[in-house]
Design an enzyme around this catalytic site. Sequence first.
Site, PDB file in Angstrom:
ATOM      1  N   THR A  97       0.853  -1.195   0.000  1.00 24.28           N
ATOM      2  CA  THR A  97       0.000   0.000   0.000  1.00 24.28           C
ATOM      3  C   THR A  97       0.883   1.236   0.000  1.00 24.28           C
ATOM      4  O   THR A  97       1.897   1.287   0.701  1.00 24.28           O
ATOM      5  CB  THR A  97      -0.942   0.014   1.221  1.00 24.28           C
ATOM      6  OG1 THR A  97      -1.774  -1.142   1.171  1.00 24.28           O
ATOM      7  CG2 THR A  97      -1.837   1.248   1.225  1.00 24.28           C
TER       8      THR A  97
ATOM      9  N   PHE B 296       1.230   5.145   0.802  1.00 23.60           N
ATOM     10  CA  PHE B 296       0.681   6.211   1.639  1.00 23.60           C
ATOM     11  C   PHE B 296       1.378   7.516   1.271  1.00 23.60           C
ATOM     12  O   PHE B 296       2.552   7.506   0.901  1.00 23.60           O
ATOM     13  CB  PHE B 296       0.962   5.946   3.121  1.00 23.60           C
ATOM     14  CG  PHE B 296       0.297   4.714   3.670  1.00 23.60           C
ATOM     15  CD1 PHE B 296       0.835   3.450   3.435  1.00 23.60           C
ATOM     16  CD2 PHE B 296      -0.846   4.818   4.445  1.00 23.60           C
ATOM     17  CE1 PHE B 296       0.232   2.319   3.947  1.00 23.60           C
ATOM     18  CE2 PHE B 296      -1.458   3.682   4.967  1.00 23.60           C
ATOM     19  CZ  PHE B 296      -0.914   2.425   4.711  1.00 23.60           C
TER      20      PHE B 296
HETATM   21  O1  LIG Z   1      -7.308  -0.341   7.943  1.00 21.83           O
HETATM   22  C1  LIG Z   1      -6.097  -0.104   8.002  1.00 21.83           C
HETATM   23  O2  LIG Z   1      -5.344  -0.778   8.718  1.00 21.83           O
HETATM   24  C2  LIG Z   1      -5.535   0.964   7.203  1.00 21.83           C
HETATM   25  O3  LIG Z   1      -4.512   1.467   7.535  1.00 21.83           O
HETATM   26  C3  LIG Z   1      -6.235   1.354   5.945  1.00 21.83           C
HETATM   27  C4  LIG Z   1      -5.765   0.574   4.720  1.00 21.83           C
HETATM   28  C5  LIG Z   1      -6.314   1.231   3.419  1.00 21.83           C
HETATM   29  O4  LIG Z   1      -6.984   2.230   3.445  1.00 21.83           O
HETATM   30  O5  LIG Z   1      -6.000   0.688   2.354  1.00 21.83           O
HETATM   31  C6  LIG Z   1      -4.309   0.610   4.628  1.00 21.83           C
HETATM   32  C7  LIG Z   1      -3.596  -0.432   4.164  1.00 21.83           C
HETATM   33  C8  LIG Z   1      -4.224  -1.679   3.712  1.00 21.83           C
HETATM   34  O6  LIG Z   1      -4.241  -1.608   2.310  1.00 21.83           O
HETATM   35  C9  LIG Z   1      -5.619  -1.829   4.188  1.00 21.83           C
HETATM   36  C10 LIG Z   1      -6.277  -0.799   4.724  1.00 21.83           C
END
Ligand SMILES: O=C(O)C(=O)C[C@]1(C(=O)O)C=C[C@@H](O)C=C1
Length: 427
Positions: free
Chosen positions: A303, A305
Amino acid sequence: MQSLTPSSSGINLKSLIRTKIQSNRVNPNRPVIRCVYRFDAANAAVNTGTANTNSVGHVGGSRADWQSSCAILASKVVSQQQNAEKSGGAGNITAVNGHKAAMDLDLVPIDNQPKPLTITDLSPAPMHGAQLRVPYQGVPGAYSEAAAGKAYPKCEAIPCDQFEVAFQAVELWIADRAVLPVENSLGGSIHRNYDLLLRHRLHIVGEVQLPVHHCLLALPGVRKEYLNRVISHPQALAQCELTLTKLGLNVTREAVDDTAGAAEYIASNNLRDTAAIASARAADLYGLQILAEGIQDDSSNVTRFVMLAREPIIPRTDRPFKTSIVFAHDKGTSVLFKVLSAFAFRNISLTKIESRPHRNRPIRLVDDANVGTAKHFEYMFYVDFEASMADVRAQNALAEVQEFTSFLRVLGSYPMDMTPWCPSRED
Ligand SMILES: O=C(O)C(=O)C[C@]1(C(=O)O)C=C[C@@H](O)C=C1
């Protein structure tokens, strides 16, 4: 997948807060109440049909209205900080993702975790302190918390019940940087966060790519056969879709606000028929056992950020930089080719392109007396390219883009995440 987010319109902040509190009272077992507010806050901008203004204005009318609507609870923020320190929670992020769960399956007292910051906690008074304060959406154990720790290893990560709160905490000088997931290698773009970037005036000052290693978590003693529900963040559910099916689970899938929040919900409600998709750290924090690990559909699940600040950073050319822009044009998508060629001619690589509805003017009608009316959807285009704004090629490309577009904003020019590639978890 069931969406637990009801729609509404014509809202104001006070009624939102009331809705939230009432919903909590009516059904304390629902894990998703926070969504009510999050969704409505987004709709506030849709309803007013404006983009590029501070969303505070949408919520309460004016900033002054909004501020007077909010309880000034700075002391609460401080006490959250103290709680976090005591619990070693948000402020102490080590190996959050890719962290071996303890085999001690006793339930831990989850009240020790810092409570997420809510809209009513926001105080416009600046908070002072040496540590960088980094709000994220979710509760301790969320991947966003890990991203905050990766970006700013010594930061105090502050849980928030919604993204809007994280943005406003920075805008009101309560915090220094917000961390925001924008895309995942399996689940794709997190569209709502692109809209938020546009509605707020914060600048992207950095990016972090976080390998995301999901686990299936349940209460100690619960076996897979007992499960009839799996809850998690919609992105996490999407990232594990095939694996959940392969595991042969006969379960419904339900979306909640964040992965760690799902784990916390199971623990605090003693749900023996429900599992969460979350990190191993969430299992540790909320006393859950890991029924299966590495359940994402691709082992290199990542992911991305972005980090947001009130001020942009000064772009440099001595290390790889990325620049993010958003643009639109009155005459629709025909401009896209010209914009892209402005980068192509200068050998600037694009790393990402995304389109979102143009919320000010979602439809463009083109009348043709002979054949009728064409209804074109209008878009905002988000582009990331590999160059610093200090690079003259990028400056020239943007000067050209500006000629073709009716709206152009640089969201930020920031160092690329160049950390070594290690998708597997370090147990
Ligand atoms: O729910 C979490 O733990 C988050 O940090 C959010 C979140 C997202 O928004 O994509 C972050 C990373 C992962 O892809 C899954 C969820």
